[in-house]
Scaffold this motif. Structure first.
Motif, PDB file in Angstrom:
ATOM      1  N   HIS A   1       0.706  -1.080   0.034  1.00 23.24           N
ATOM      2  CA  HIS A   1      -0.022  -0.168   0.029  1.00 23.24           C
ATOM      3  C   HIS A   1       0.840   1.372   0.093  1.00 23.24           C
ATOM      4  O   HIS A   1       1.454   1.681   1.071  1.00 23.24           O
TER       5      HIS A   1
ATOM      6  N   GLY B   1       2.192   4.903  -0.028  1.00 22.73           N
ATOM      7  CA  GLY B   1       1.930   6.328   0.491  1.00 22.73           C
ATOM      8  C   GLY B   1       3.160   7.144   0.696  1.00 22.73           C
ATOM      9  O   GLY B   1       4.186   6.828   0.414  1.00 22.73           O
TER      10      GLY B   1
ATOM     11  N   HIS C   1      -4.278  10.057  -3.036  1.00 25.14           N
ATOM     12  CA  HIS C   1      -4.662   8.674  -3.717  1.00 25.14           C
ATOM     13  C   HIS C   1      -5.452   8.178  -2.250  1.00 25.14           C
ATOM     14  O   HIS C   1      -4.972   7.279  -1.480  1.00 25.14           O
TER      15      HIS C   1
ATOM     16  N   GLY D   1      -8.038   6.156  -0.296  1.00 27.44           N
ATOM     17  CA  GLY D   1      -8.567   4.826  -0.108  1.00 27.44           C
ATOM     18  C   GLY D   1     -10.194   4.954  -0.342  1.00 27.44           C
ATOM     19  O   GLY D   1     -10.646   3.910  -0.969  1.00 27.44           O
TER      20      GLY D   1
ATOM     21  N   GLY E   1      -3.368   0.509  -3.629  1.00 31.35           N
ATOM     22  CA  GLY E   1      -3.755   1.722  -3.034  1.00 31.35           C
ATOM     23  C   GLY E   1      -3.757   3.017  -3.996  1.00 31.35           C
ATOM     24  O   GLY E   1      -4.338   3.941  -3.507  1.00 31.35           O
TER      25      GLY E   1
ATOM     26  N   LEU F   1       3.040   1.402   3.135  1.00 31.66           N
ATOM     27  CA  LEU F   1       2.447   1.450   4.513  1.00 31.66           C
ATOM     28  C   LEU F   1       1.845   0.320   5.243  1.00 31.66           C
ATOM     29  O   LEU F   1       1.724   0.421   6.417  1.00 31.66           O
TER      30      LEU F   1
ATOM     31  N   ARG G   1      -3.672  13.672   8.357  1.00 27.31           N
ATOM     32  CA  ARG G   1      -4.080  13.638   6.854  1.00 27.31           C
ATOM     33  C   ARG G   1      -5.204  14.783   6.530  1.00 27.31           C
ATOM     34  O   ARG G   1      -5.953  15.175   7.388  1.00 27.31           O
TER      35      ARG G   1
ATOM     36  N   GLU H   1      -9.573   8.517   3.419  1.00 20.58           N
ATOM     37  CA  GLU H   1      -8.742   7.753   4.028  1.00 20.58           C
ATOM     38  C   GLU H   1      -7.478   7.963   2.843  1.00 20.58           C
ATOM     39  O   GLU H   1      -7.056   6.960   2.161  1.00 20.58           O
ATOM     40  N   THR H   2      -7.169   9.222   3.012  1.00 22.98           N
ATOM     41  CA  THR H   2      -5.863   9.513   2.115  1.00 22.98           C
ATOM     42  C   THR H   2      -4.535   8.412   2.444  1.00 22.98           C
ATOM     43  O   THR H   2      -4.443   8.346   3.562  1.00 22.98           O
ATOM     44  N   SER H   3      -3.634   8.481   1.348  1.00 20.67           N
ATOM     45  CA  SER H   3      -2.441   7.813   1.577  1.00 20.67           C
ATOM     46  C   SER H   3      -1.308   8.728   1.746  1.00 20.67           C
ATOM     47  O   SER H   3      -0.180   8.459   1.701  1.00 20.67           O
TER      48      SER H   3
END
Length: 289
Positions: free
Chosen positions: A64, A66, A132, A134, A153, A251, A269, A277-279
């Motif tokens: 994932h 990030g 990006h 989620g 992701g 991540l 975030r 749910e940002t990366s």
């Protein structure tokens, strides 16, 4: 446990969109149909176009990817913007060209850097790539699934499927997307000083955005390299930063540099209350915001 939500699924095909556009092109009817009518993801749909399904928030069982951006370290040099614009051959037209065309900023970069101030008046620099998400609003509203989630992701674009409706651009709460108003014939002023173009230019009539240099990630993994550790497999903005304000990595790997940073630093975030749910995580200024 992942939070469930009810998702509206739009069964709209590319040919349906083109048919509506062909019948009502240039008219008020077309605008109404595509923004508030039955074909709009933002309004009530015809019964046969929607179905309610229970969806579990996506989980990434493999990588994932990030990013961490350290607001204590960023010096506002804009090297990230320049390297990104060169590597991805992003339009960097002059502001007066934009004004003459009467359009939004054609030279809007994928990465932005702006000066901000804390509540006590201390200046700091804030930068923003695509986050990006989620749970990405842009993915939810795209009527032809031209923008979608990968298993790792990343939120990516299929430019061959994009119909230029700009719903994703409107839905993005971070203003991270830009529309190509015309075919490009410009010479990129950041090439070759800040890098060379590693991906083709996008055509007229599509929306584009930061990809975390997805071409480097994929090629690097195939070559046995690790994004975030090996520069050849990492985003250009991360590699170019002279003060190490950007960290990239997995991540899902608790031993990765990005995971260790998030574990020990005070991070946030952007607009987390939206549930996107940002990366991308931000290390906040030492004195707070």
């Amino acid at each position: 446990m992942s939070k469930k939500k009810t998702r509206i699924k739009l069964e709209l095909k590319r040919r349906d969109f083109l048919a509506v556009g062909g019948v009502a092109a240039g008219s008020v009817v077309a605008a109404q149909l595509l923004t508030t009518g039955p074909l709009s993801p933002f309004a009530s749909f015809k019964q046969e176009q929607v179905e309610g399904i229970e969806e579990v928030a996506p989980r990434h069982t493999g990588h994932h990817w990030g990013m961490v951006i350290n607001l204590n370290k960023c010096i506002g040099c804009e090297y990230c913007t320049r390297a990104c614009s060169a590597t991805n051959d992003v339009w960097v037209g002059l502001p007066d060209e934009d004004q003459a065309l009467g359009k939004e900023r054609l030279n809007k970069p994928w990465n932005i850097v702006v000066e901000e101030k804390t509540s006590t008046g201390t200046p700091f620099y804030f930068s923003r790539p695509c986050l990006h998400c989620g749970d990405a609003p842009c993915v939810e509203v795209c009527p032809v699934q031209a923008t979608y989630h990968r298993d790792d992701g990343l939120v990516v674009m299929n430019y061959d499927k994009c119909i230029g409706c700009r719903y994703c651009q409107i839905a993005c709460p971070y203003d991270a997307r830009k529309f190509n108003w015309q075919e490009r014939t410009d010479e990129n002023p950041y090439i070759p000083t800040w890098g060379i173009a590693e991906v083709p230019r996008r055509p007229r009539g599509v929306v584009e955005k930061c990809t975390f240099c997805i071409h480097r990630i994929d090629a690097g993994l195939q070559a046995g390299l690790m994004p975030g550790e090996d520069p050849e497999a990492s985003p250009a903005c991360v590699n170019i930063c002279p003060v190490g304000a950007r960290i990239f990595g997995d991540l899902n790997d608790p031993e990765s540099k990005i995971s260790r940073t998030i574990a020990v630093e005070a991070t946030m975030r952007l607009r987390d209350e939206l549930g996107t749910e940002t990366s991308v995580y931000y290390v906040i200024p030492k004195e707070g915001l």
